[in-house]
Structure formats: C-alpha cells, structure tokens
Design a protein around this motif. Structure first.
Motif, PDB file in Angstrom:
ATOM      1  N   ARG A 130       0.841  -1.194   0.000  1.00 16.25           N
ATOM      2  CA  ARG A 130       0.000   0.000   0.000  1.00 16.25           C
ATOM      3  C   ARG A 130       0.876   1.245   0.000  1.00 16.25           C
ATOM      4  NH1 ARG A 130      -2.293   2.378   4.620  1.00 16.25           N
ATOM      5  NH2 ARG A 130      -1.718   0.524   5.789  1.00 16.25           N
ATOM      6  N   ILE A 131       0.540   2.186  -0.855  1.00 17.13           N
ATOM      7  CA  ILE A 131       1.287   3.437  -0.962  1.00 17.13           C
ATOM      8  C   ILE A 131       0.933   4.303   0.235  1.00 17.13           C
ATOM      9  CG2 ILE A 131       1.709   5.488  -2.369  1.00 17.13           C
ATOM     10  CD1 ILE A 131       0.662   3.748  -4.768  1.00 17.13           C
ATOM     11  N   ASP A 132       1.947   4.700   0.995  1.00 21.16           N
ATOM     12  CA  ASP A 132       1.733   5.436   2.229  1.00 21.16           C
ATOM     13  C   ASP A 132       2.277   6.848   2.132  1.00 21.16           C
ATOM     14  OD1 ASP A 132       1.065   5.972   4.873  1.00 21.16           O
ATOM     15  OD2 ASP A 132       2.936   5.169   5.639  1.00 21.16           O
ATOM     16  N   ASP A 133       1.421   7.800   2.409  1.00 18.76           N
ATOM     17  CA  ASP A 133       1.816   9.197   2.419  1.00 18.76           C
ATOM     18  C   ASP A 133       2.318   9.615   3.798  1.00 18.76           C
ATOM     19  OD1 ASP A 133       2.083  11.926   1.807  1.00 18.76           O
ATOM     20  OD2 ASP A 133       0.021  12.327   2.382  1.00 18.76           O
ATOM     21  N   LEU A 134       1.927   8.872   4.838  1.00 21.84           N
ATOM     22  CA  LEU A 134       2.281   9.275   6.198  1.00 21.84           C
ATOM     23  C   LEU A 134       3.747   9.061   6.525  1.00 21.84           C
ATOM     24  CD1 LEU A 134      -0.831   7.816   8.032  1.00 21.84           C
ATOM     25  CD2 LEU A 134      -0.445  10.177   7.289  1.00 21.84           C
ATOM     26  N   ASN A 135       4.408   8.156   5.810  1.00 20.17           N
ATOM     27  CA  ASN A 135       5.815   7.850   6.064  1.00 20.17           C
ATOM     28  C   ASN A 135       6.687   8.325   4.917  1.00 20.17           C
ATOM     29  OD1 ASN A 135       5.630   6.456   8.585  1.00 20.17           O
ATOM     30  ND2 ASN A 135       4.547   4.862   7.482  1.00 20.17           N
ATOM     31  N   ASN A 136       6.435   9.532   4.453  1.00 19.27           N
ATOM     32  CA  ASN A 136       7.226  10.048   3.332  1.00 19.27           C
ATOM     33  C   ASN A 136       8.714   9.990   3.621  1.00 19.27           C
ATOM     34  OD1 ASN A 136       5.346  10.743   1.411  1.00 19.27           O
ATOM     35  ND2 ASN A 136       4.986  12.755   2.286  1.00 19.27           N
ATOM     36  N   ILE A 137       9.447   9.679   2.595  1.00 14.39           N
ATOM     37  CA  ILE A 137      10.899   9.675   2.675  1.00 14.39           C
ATOM     38  C   ILE A 137      11.383  10.892   1.897  1.00 14.39           C
ATOM     39  CG2 ILE A 137      12.970   8.449   1.949  1.00 14.39           C
ATOM     40  CD1 ILE A 137      11.294   5.909   2.193  1.00 14.39           C
ATOM     41  N   ILE A 138      12.163  11.721   2.536  1.00 12.16           N
ATOM     42  CA  ILE A 138      12.687  12.880   1.831  1.00 12.16           C
ATOM     43  C   ILE A 138      14.012  12.476   1.206  1.00 12.16           C
ATOM     44  CG2 ILE A 138      13.475  15.257   2.064  1.00 12.16           C
ATOM     45  CD1 ILE A 138      11.578  15.475   4.464  1.00 12.16           C
ATOM     46  N   HIS A 139      14.058  12.548  -0.107  1.00 16.51           N
ATOM     47  CA  HIS A 139      15.238  12.099  -0.837  1.00 16.51           C
ATOM     48  C   HIS A 139      15.483  13.090  -1.970  1.00 16.51           C
ATOM     49  CE1 HIS A 139      18.134   9.848  -2.914  1.00 16.51           C
ATOM     50  NE2 HIS A 139      17.693   8.635  -2.689  1.00 16.51           N
ATOM     51  N   LYS A 140      16.617  13.737  -1.943  1.00  9.55           N
ATOM     52  CA  LYS A 140      16.966  14.721  -2.971  1.00  9.55           C
ATOM     53  C   LYS A 140      15.869  15.773  -3.125  1.00  9.55           C
ATOM     54  CE  LYS A 140      19.956  11.678  -5.544  1.00  9.55           C
ATOM     55  NZ  LYS A 140      20.360  11.125  -6.794  1.00  9.55           N
ATOM     56  N   ASP A 141      15.382  16.256  -1.980  1.00 14.08           N
ATOM     57  CA  ASP A 141      14.352  17.295  -1.935  1.00 14.08           C
ATOM     58  C   ASP A 141      13.035  16.869  -2.576  1.00 14.08           C
ATOM     59  OD1 ASP A 141      16.092  19.046  -0.621  1.00 14.08           O
ATOM     60  OD2 ASP A 141      16.948  19.686  -2.538  1.00 14.08           O
ATOM     61  N   GLN A 142      12.814  15.597  -2.727  1.00 12.34           N
ATOM     62  CA  GLN A 142      11.553  15.101  -3.267  1.00 12.34           C
ATOM     63  C   GLN A 142      10.908  14.182  -2.234  1.00 12.34           C
ATOM     64  OE1 GLN A 142      10.231  16.100  -6.193  1.00 12.34           O
ATOM     65  NE2 GLN A 142      12.027  17.379  -6.438  1.00 12.34           N
ATOM     66  N   HIS A 143       9.607  14.237  -2.137  1.00  9.24           N
ATOM     67  CA  HIS A 143       8.887  13.332  -1.258  1.00  9.24           C
ATOM     68  C   HIS A 143       8.492  12.109  -2.071  1.00  9.24           C
ATOM     69  CE1 HIS A 143       8.451  16.005   2.209  1.00  9.24           C
ATOM     70  NE2 HIS A 143       8.418  16.963   1.322  1.00  9.24           N
ATOM     71  N   LEU A 144       9.098  10.979  -1.769  1.00  6.90           N
ATOM     72  CA  LEU A 144       8.773   9.738  -2.444  1.00  6.90           C
ATOM     73  C   LEU A 144       7.965   8.868  -1.492  1.00  6.90           C
ATOM     74  CD1 LEU A 144      12.187   8.985  -4.172  1.00  6.90           C
ATOM     75  CD2 LEU A 144      10.166  10.056  -5.159  1.00  6.90           C
ATOM     76  N   PRO A 145       7.033   8.099  -2.012  1.00  9.01           N
ATOM     77  CA  PRO A 145       6.191   7.306  -1.121  1.00  9.01           C
ATOM     78  C   PRO A 145       6.936   6.103  -0.570  1.00  9.01           C
ATOM     79  CG  PRO A 145       5.749   6.723  -3.380  1.00  9.01           C
ATOM     80  CD  PRO A 145       6.724   7.868  -3.412  1.00  9.01           C
ATOM     81  N   MET A 146       6.425   5.581   0.528  1.00 11.70           N
ATOM     82  CA  MET A 146       6.896   4.310   1.055  1.00 11.70           C
ATOM     83  C   MET A 146       5.785   3.304   0.764  1.00 11.70           C
ATOM     84  SD  MET A 146       7.881   3.190   4.960  1.00 11.70           S
ATOM     85  CE  MET A 146       9.519   3.913   4.982  1.00 11.70           C
ATOM     86  N   ILE A 147       6.162   2.114   0.375  1.00 11.14           N
ATOM     87  CA  ILE A 147       5.184   1.055   0.152  1.00 11.14           C
ATOM     88  C   ILE A 147       5.145   0.252   1.448  1.00 11.14           C
ATOM     89  CG2 ILE A 147       4.498  -0.874  -1.314  1.00 11.14           C
ATOM     90  CD1 ILE A 147       4.790   1.837  -2.826  1.00 11.14           C
ATOM     91  N   ILE A 148       3.998   0.288   2.156  1.00 19.90           N
ATOM     92  CA  ILE A 148       3.904  -0.380   3.455  1.00 19.90           C
ATOM     93  C   ILE A 148       3.075  -1.657   3.342  1.00 19.90           C
ATOM     94  CG2 ILE A 148       4.220   1.783   4.709  1.00 19.90           C
ATOM     95  CD1 ILE A 148       1.203   1.690   5.336  1.00 19.90           C
ATOM     96  N   ASP A 149       3.077  -2.435   4.415  1.00 21.62           N
ATOM     97  CA  ASP A 149       2.380  -3.732   4.450  1.00 21.62           C
ATOM     98  C   ASP A 149       2.806  -4.581   3.255  1.00 21.62           C
ATOM     99  OD1 ASP A 149       0.983  -2.933   6.741  1.00 21.62           O
ATOM    100  OD2 ASP A 149      -0.576  -1.981   5.543  1.00 21.62           O
ATOM    101  N   SER A 150       4.076  -4.484   2.907  1.00 19.39           N
ATOM    102  CA  SER A 150       4.599  -5.156   1.716  1.00 19.39           C
ATOM    103  C   SER A 150       4.613  -6.669   1.865  1.00 19.39           C
ATOM    104  CB  SER A 150       6.023  -4.677   1.415  1.00 19.39           C
ATOM    105  OG  SER A 150       6.020  -3.295   1.120  1.00 19.39           O
ATOM    106  N   GLN A 151       4.447  -7.308   0.710  1.00 22.51           N
ATOM    107  CA  GLN A 151       4.519  -8.763   0.613  1.00 22.51           C
ATOM    108  C   GLN A 151       5.251  -9.104  -0.664  1.00 22.51           C
ATOM    109  OE1 GLN A 151       0.690 -10.575   1.338  1.00 22.51           O
ATOM    110  NE2 GLN A 151       0.067  -8.739   2.450  1.00 22.51           N
ATOM    111  N   ILE A 152       5.966 -10.195  -0.653  1.00 22.63           N
ATOM    112  CA  ILE A 152       6.700 -10.630  -1.844  1.00 22.63           C
ATOM    113  C   ILE A 152       5.749 -11.357  -2.766  1.00 22.63           C
ATOM    114  CG2 ILE A 152       8.587 -12.070  -2.685  1.00 22.63           C
ATOM    115  CD1 ILE A 152       9.842 -11.647   0.189  1.00 22.63           C
ATOM    116  N   VAL A 153       5.723 -10.917  -4.034  1.00 22.12           N
ATOM    117  CA  VAL A 153       4.892 -11.566  -5.048  1.00 22.12           C
ATOM    118  C   VAL A 153       5.747 -12.512  -5.866  1.00 22.12           C
ATOM    119  CG1 VAL A 153       3.429 -11.210  -7.063  1.00 22.12           C
ATOM    120  CG2 VAL A 153       3.294  -9.629  -5.151  1.00 22.12           C
ATOM    121  N   HIS A 154       6.964 -12.046  -6.215  1.00 27.59           N
ATOM    122  CA  HIS A 154       7.817 -12.841  -7.107  1.00 27.59           C
ATOM    123  C   HIS A 154       9.266 -12.505  -6.867  1.00 27.59           C
ATOM    124  CE1 HIS A 154       9.606 -14.388 -10.690  1.00 27.59           C
ATOM    125  NE2 HIS A 154       9.430 -13.347 -11.438  1.00 27.59           N
TER     126      HIS A 154
END
Length: 154
Positions: A130-154
């Motif tokens: 799930r794409i999470d806005d609450l745990n933004n990662i600041i990287h190179k002055d850009q807010h990139l999303p964190m994918i939470i509740d992750s599961q391995i598909v392949h």
C-alpha cells in the motif's frame, strides 16, 4: 497467548465468511490471489517521475492504494520504530531499467522476517503493498512514497 490465538481464529473465521472483505485485518492475514493479480503493476521510475512532477497531486491520487511494484533490490535492512517500538524490514528498490537513481522503500511488517531473509541484493523482485503518504521519505528534496504492508509476489 490464549487471547492472541482466539483473536487470530476469530479474524480467520470472519475473513472466510466474508465479514472482513474490505477490512485492513484481511490484508494482515494476506491478500487473496485475485486481489494481488488485479493490482496495477508499477516500476520504481513510475513513482519517482510522478512524485517529482507534483508530490501533492501524486499523494492525492495514490496514497492508500494497493499496487505491485517491481525493481532491483538495492538494500535490505531492519529498523525499530521509535513511534511504536515494532521491528520492520526495509527493502530499497532501484529502477530495474536504470531510468532513475532514486529508490523506493518497501516496508515489511515484523512477521515477514523469513521471507525478507530469502531476498538477495541485486535481484529483480515484485512486491505488493500500500502506498503510504504518512511515512514520506525525503530524498533529494523530493517526497517519495513508502510502500507499506509489503509482501513478496515474485
């Protein structure tokens, strides 16, 4: 321990009978294969490009949505949250085609340790989360999303 087992058994029964069809509890027990199959597939570069263009609009459009994301595993780590004290596993994904240098982080819950332990840096992987806005990662002055509740598909 007995209450945990009872809660898990109750959640399993409610899920099996359809009572928790759209509940977050259902996702903690594991998504159905049709839910994973129908989730849109995205590359790391898709998120980086979209969030660089306008992170406010991207969060409005994508935060809370479930997605499959594919990329090259750049790093695997473990962290303990200062907020809730839980242990999480983080997998940094680079774009597998080398279009962007930024990374997207997939966060796995504490119960996914065995699955995360099987991953290898440099390999290509597909995750569902799930794409999470609450745990933004600041990287190179850009807010990139964190994918939470992750599961391995392949």
């Amino acid at each position: 321990m007995r209450s945990f087992i009872f809660t898990l058994a109750l959640a399993t029964v409610l899920t099996a009978t359809g009572c928790l069809k759209n509940s977050p509890v259902n996702d903690l027990l594991g998504p159905s294969s049709d839910k994973v199959a129908s989730a849109p597939m995205a590359q790391v570069s898709d998120f980086v490009t979209t969030y660089k263009e306008n992170s406010v609009k991207a969060n409005k459009d994508y935060a809370g949505k479930w997605v499959k994301i594919t990329g090259k595993i750049a790093a695997i780590s473990k962290m303990k949250s200062i907020i809730d004290g839980r242990t999480y596993y983080l997998v940094d994904l680079n774009d597998k085609d080398g279009k962007v240098s930024e990374r997207i982080v997939c966060r796995f819950n504490f119960n996914k340790q065995d699955e995360v332990a099987e991953l290898k840096q440099g390999s290509i992987a597909v995750f569902y989360g799930r794409i999470d806005d609450l745990n933004n990662i600041i990287h190179k002055d850009q807010h990139l999303p964190m994918i939470i509740d992750s599961q391995i598909v392949h």
